[in-house]
Design a protein around this motif. Structure first.
Motif, PDB file in Angstrom:
ATOM      1  N   PHE A 271      98.404  81.144 113.845  1.00 24.96           N
ATOM      2  CA  PHE A 271      98.848  82.459 113.392  1.00 24.96           C
ATOM      3  C   PHE A 271     100.355  82.682 113.471  1.00 24.96           C
ATOM      4  CE2 PHE A 271      94.391  83.682 114.711  1.00 24.96           C
ATOM      5  CZ  PHE A 271      93.928  83.902 113.434  1.00 24.96           C
ATOM      6  N   ALA A 272     101.069  81.877 114.254  1.00 23.99           N
ATOM      7  CA  ALA A 272     102.474  82.214 114.516  1.00 23.99           C
ATOM      8  C   ALA A 272     103.447  81.057 114.324  1.00 23.99           C
ATOM      9  CB  ALA A 272     102.605  82.761 115.951  1.00 23.99           C
ATOM     10  N   THR A 273     102.990  79.936 113.778  1.00 19.02           N
ATOM     11  CA  THR A 273     103.910  78.830 113.509  1.00 19.02           C
ATOM     12  C   THR A 273     103.789  78.429 112.041  1.00 19.02           C
ATOM     13  OG1 THR A 273     102.432  76.943 113.947  1.00 19.02           O
ATOM     14  CG2 THR A 273     103.445  78.019 115.862  1.00 19.02           C
ATOM     15  N   LYS A 274     104.443  77.346 111.693  1.00 17.01           N
ATOM     16  CA  LYS A 274     104.453  76.878 110.311  1.00 17.01           C
ATOM     17  C   LYS A 274     103.372  75.835 110.043  1.00 17.01           C
ATOM     18  CE  LYS A 274     107.879  79.423 108.950  1.00 17.01           C
ATOM     19  NZ  LYS A 274     107.617  80.523 107.977  1.00 17.01           N
ATOM     20  N   LEU A 275     102.342  75.757 110.893  1.00 17.48           N
ATOM     21  CA  LEU A 275     101.251  74.838 110.603  1.00 17.48           C
ATOM     22  C   LEU A 275     100.691  75.115 109.209  1.00 17.48           C
ATOM     23  CD1 LEU A 275      99.218  72.629 111.705  1.00 17.48           C
ATOM     24  CD2 LEU A 275      97.687  74.570 112.136  1.00 17.48           C
ATOM     25  N   ALA A 306      96.922  97.746 115.649  1.00 17.00           N
ATOM     26  CA  ALA A 306      97.232  96.322 115.461  1.00 17.00           C
ATOM     27  C   ALA A 306      95.999  95.555 115.017  1.00 17.00           C
ATOM     28  CB  ALA A 306      97.779  95.719 116.747  1.00 17.00           C
ATOM     29  N   ASP A 307      96.222  94.555 114.169  1.00 13.18           N
ATOM     30  CA  ASP A 307      95.160  93.654 113.742  1.00 13.18           C
ATOM     31  C   ASP A 307      95.159  92.409 114.629  1.00 13.18           C
ATOM     32  OD1 ASP A 307      94.160  95.192 111.630  1.00 13.18           O
ATOM     33  OD2 ASP A 307      95.633  94.377 110.223  1.00 13.18           O
ATOM     34  N   TRP A 308      93.970  91.993 115.010  1.00  8.72           N
ATOM     35  CA  TRP A 308      93.802  90.815 115.842  1.00  8.72           C
ATOM     36  C   TRP A 308      92.901  89.802 115.143  1.00  8.72           C
ATOM     37  CZ3 TRP A 308      95.179  90.207 121.270  1.00  8.72           C
ATOM     38  CH2 TRP A 308      95.934  91.279 121.773  1.00  8.72           C
ATOM     39  N   GLY A 309      93.304  88.543 115.156  1.00 10.98           N
ATOM     40  CA  GLY A 309      92.364  87.482 114.821  1.00 10.98           C
ATOM     41  C   GLY A 309      91.288  87.485 115.887  1.00 10.98           C
ATOM     42  N   TRP A 310      90.035  87.468 115.463  1.00  9.56           N
ATOM     43  CA  TRP A 310      88.907  87.769 116.365  1.00  9.56           C
ATOM     44  C   TRP A 310      87.881  86.642 116.223  1.00  9.56           C
ATOM     45  CZ3 TRP A 310      89.424  91.457 119.852  1.00  9.56           C
ATOM     46  CH2 TRP A 310      88.318  92.069 120.446  1.00  9.56           C
ATOM     47  N   GLU A 311      88.093  85.567 116.994  1.00  7.05           N
ATOM     48  CA  GLU A 311      87.267  84.374 116.859  1.00  7.05           C
ATOM     49  C   GLU A 311      86.261  84.337 117.997  1.00  7.05           C
ATOM     50  OE1 GLU A 311      88.163  83.330 114.093  1.00  7.05           O
ATOM     51  OE2 GLU A 311      90.213  84.096 114.041  1.00  7.05           O
ATOM     52  N   THR A 312      84.987  84.487 117.665  1.00  2.00           N
ATOM     53  CA  THR A 312      83.949  84.541 118.686  1.00  2.00           C
ATOM     54  C   THR A 312      82.967  83.398 118.516  1.00  2.00           C
ATOM     55  OG1 THR A 312      82.502  85.980 117.372  1.00  2.00           O
ATOM     56  CG2 THR A 312      84.135  87.042 118.793  1.00  2.00           C
ATOM     57  N   LEU A 326      98.113  89.686 115.592  1.00  2.00           N
ATOM     58  CA  LEU A 326      98.811  89.076 114.465  1.00  2.00           C
ATOM     59  C   LEU A 326     100.272  89.476 114.382  1.00  2.00           C
ATOM     60  CD1 LEU A 326      96.074  89.272 111.687  1.00  2.00           C
ATOM     61  CD2 LEU A 326      96.479  87.485 113.390  1.00  2.00           C
ATOM     62  N   ASP A 327     100.615  90.684 114.848  1.00  2.09           N
ATOM     63  CA  ASP A 327     102.010  91.120 114.744  1.00  2.09           C
ATOM     64  C   ASP A 327     102.751  91.034 116.067  1.00  2.09           C
ATOM     65  OD1 ASP A 327     100.939  93.195 116.207  1.00  2.09           O
ATOM     66  OD2 ASP A 327     101.724  94.788 114.935  1.00  2.09           O
ATOM     67  N   GLY A 328     102.129  90.446 117.096  1.00  3.42           N
ATOM     68  CA  GLY A 328     102.779  90.435 118.397  1.00  3.42           C
ATOM     69  C   GLY A 328     102.702  89.128 119.147  1.00  3.42           C
ATOM     70  N   ASP A 329     101.968  88.139 118.603  1.00  2.00           N
ATOM     71  CA  ASP A 329     101.886  86.813 119.204  1.00  2.00           C
ATOM     72  C   ASP A 329     101.397  86.848 120.642  1.00  2.00           C
ATOM     73  OD1 ASP A 329     101.918  84.102 119.179  1.00  2.00           O
ATOM     74  OD2 ASP A 329     104.083  83.863 119.197  1.00  2.00           O
ATOM     75  N   ARG A 330     100.359  87.662 120.883  1.00  2.00           N
ATOM     76  CA  ARG A 330      99.641  87.650 122.161  1.00  2.00           C
ATOM     77  C   ARG A 330      98.265  87.041 121.942  1.00  2.00           C
ATOM     78  NH1 ARG A 330      98.630  93.337 124.118  1.00  2.00           N
ATOM     79  NH2 ARG A 330      97.663  92.222 125.836  1.00  2.00           N
ATOM     80  N   THR A 331      97.797  86.286 122.921  1.00  5.31           N
ATOM     81  CA  THR A 331      96.485  85.657 122.837  1.00  5.31           C
ATOM     82  C   THR A 331      95.681  85.974 124.082  1.00  5.31           C
ATOM     83  OG1 THR A 331      97.472  83.812 121.599  1.00  5.31           O
ATOM     84  CG2 THR A 331      95.251  83.480 122.480  1.00  5.31           C
ATOM     85  N   ILE A 332      94.404  86.266 123.881  1.00  5.93           N
ATOM     86  CA  ILE A 332      93.464  86.486 124.975  1.00  5.93           C
ATOM     87  C   ILE A 332      92.301  85.530 124.781  1.00  5.93           C
ATOM     88  CG2 ILE A 332      91.873  88.118 126.086  1.00  5.93           C
ATOM     89  CD1 ILE A 332      93.765  90.350 124.938  1.00  5.93           C
ATOM     90  N   VAL A 333      91.925  84.823 125.844  1.00  5.69           N
ATOM     91  CA  VAL A 333      90.807  83.886 125.791  1.00  5.69           C
ATOM     92  C   VAL A 333      89.837  84.218 126.910  1.00  5.69           C
ATOM     93  CG1 VAL A 333      90.095  81.465 126.000  1.00  5.69           C
ATOM     94  CG2 VAL A 333      92.235  82.040 124.821  1.00  5.69           C
TER      95      VAL A 333
END
Length: 356
Positions: A271-275, A306-312, A326-333
């Motif tokens: 979500f936050a690099t050029k991959l 805020a919108d979050w990528g939500w992978e469950t 998506l707009d803040g580059d925070r991740t929760i696992v």
């Protein structure tokens, strides 16, 4: 700040319902730590909670047991099944193949599988498969009840598609939504046909390696085939395992297993690099079914403004939740190997998302 609910040492740490593991293995962000203390975690919660900013973990806490019977605690290197979060990684691999000109998301699947049922194959696209909107009935999952040996089958994805892919469409492609495992077997068959490689090798080359996901693997065959993977339990006291083999042909939908650190690398990297090119990333997060919040291989979930990528993910007694702002580059696992419901885990993620 760690209260007695989250720090247990000595003999107590050997109890079946052990709480947070040794403090030396934890990383603490005070705001997240305070939020975790407010979570209504079960007394026997087993798994990992992690938080990261810009791909760097600033909070990680481990709980309970990777193997109850052998008294092996969960630690930062324990692998957990990602379950359906694997679909997200599959979608990224397909998008990268599209960037290379190997395929197109809007092309009919008959372009890549010429033996597929012609009327269906000319209408269903890769985009429909990746968004679970194909309308192709999941005859595979229906057959599992009467043919459980499919779970240990070594059949190729192409063979499974040939056997189960010919059903009449349940709805016009794009007009409905069905979380069908067969969609993803078809995706695997397409990837293998156009690349000439095993699906696992393609995803490793296009996703795992460039993102540094060195602790992530495909758990084809189950936990016992993967070094360092947690067992999964229906109950912890007494320990009753809830695990079953997962055949390789299902690898595109739910066979990935890895560490919390690798889950963070995936979220930040995707979500936050050029991959991915910008256009590909926009496709990845564009919602196809608003009622399901579903994009490609996963959901986009709104929390506050805020919108979050939500992978469950849910497979047997494993649970996985990987969320990325998506707009803040925070991740929760959050990983769990104790058969918890997905709804409370999602609520915990929302609580942590609001903590900073």
């Amino acid at each position: 700040m760690i209260d007695r609910r989250h720090f247990i040492a000595g003999a107590t740490a050997l109890a079946i319902s052990g709480r947070a593991n040794a403090a030396a293995r934890q990383r603490t962000n005070p705001a997240i730590a305070a939020a975790v203390q407010r979570l209504d975690l079960p007394s026997d919660f087993s798994g990992i909670i992690a938080h990261a900013v810009k791909g760097r973990i600033d909070f990680l806490r481990t709980y309970g047991w990777a193997d109850v019977e052998a008294r092996i605690p969960v630690d930062a290197e324990t692998k957990f099944a990602f379950g359906s979060a694997s679909k997200w990684l599959t979608s990224v691999a397909v998008l990268r193949l599209a960037e290379q000109g190997a395929l197109r998301l809007d092309a009919p699947i008959a372009t890549y599988l010429p033996d597929f049922r012609p009327d269906t194959g000319s209408r269903v696209t890769l985009d429909h498969l990746l968004s679970n909107t194909s309308g192709i009935p999941d005859l595979l999952s229906r057959q599992l009840k009467s043919e459980p040996e499919l779970r240990t089958s070594t059949a190729s994805a192409a063979a499974i598609v040939s056997r189960f892919g010919g059903g009449d469409l349940a709805f016009a492609p794009g007009d409905g939504w069905d979380y069908a495992a067969l969609n993803w077997v078809i995706v695997r068959a397409i990837v293998e046909r156009i690349t000439g490689e095993a699906f696992e090798a393609v995803v490793e080359r296009l996703v795992f390696k460039p993102l540094g996901m060195s602790r992530t693997v495909f758990a084809n065959g189950g936990k016992d085939k993967v070094t360092g993977m947690a067992a999964a339990y229906q109950t912890l006291d007494p320990p009753v395992r809830k695990m079953s083999p997962v055949p390789a042909f299902a690898g595109a939908s739910g066979n990935v297993a890895g560490t919390a650190a690798d889950a963070v690398r995936a979220a930040h990297g995707i979500f936050a690099t050029k991959l991915l090119r910008d256009a590909s990333r926009r496709e990845l997060v564009r919602i196809r079914r608003a009622d399901q919040e579903y994009a490609l291989g996963g959901r986009i979930h709104r929390i506050g403004n805020a919108d979050w990528g939500w992978e469950t993910g849910k497979v047997d007694a494993y649970r996985a939740h990987i969320a990325h702002r998506l707009d803040g580059d925070r991740t929760i696992v959050i990983f769990n190997n104790g058969d918890l419901g997905q709804t409370p885990i999602g609520g915990w993620v929302e609580t942590l998302a609001a903590a900073v």
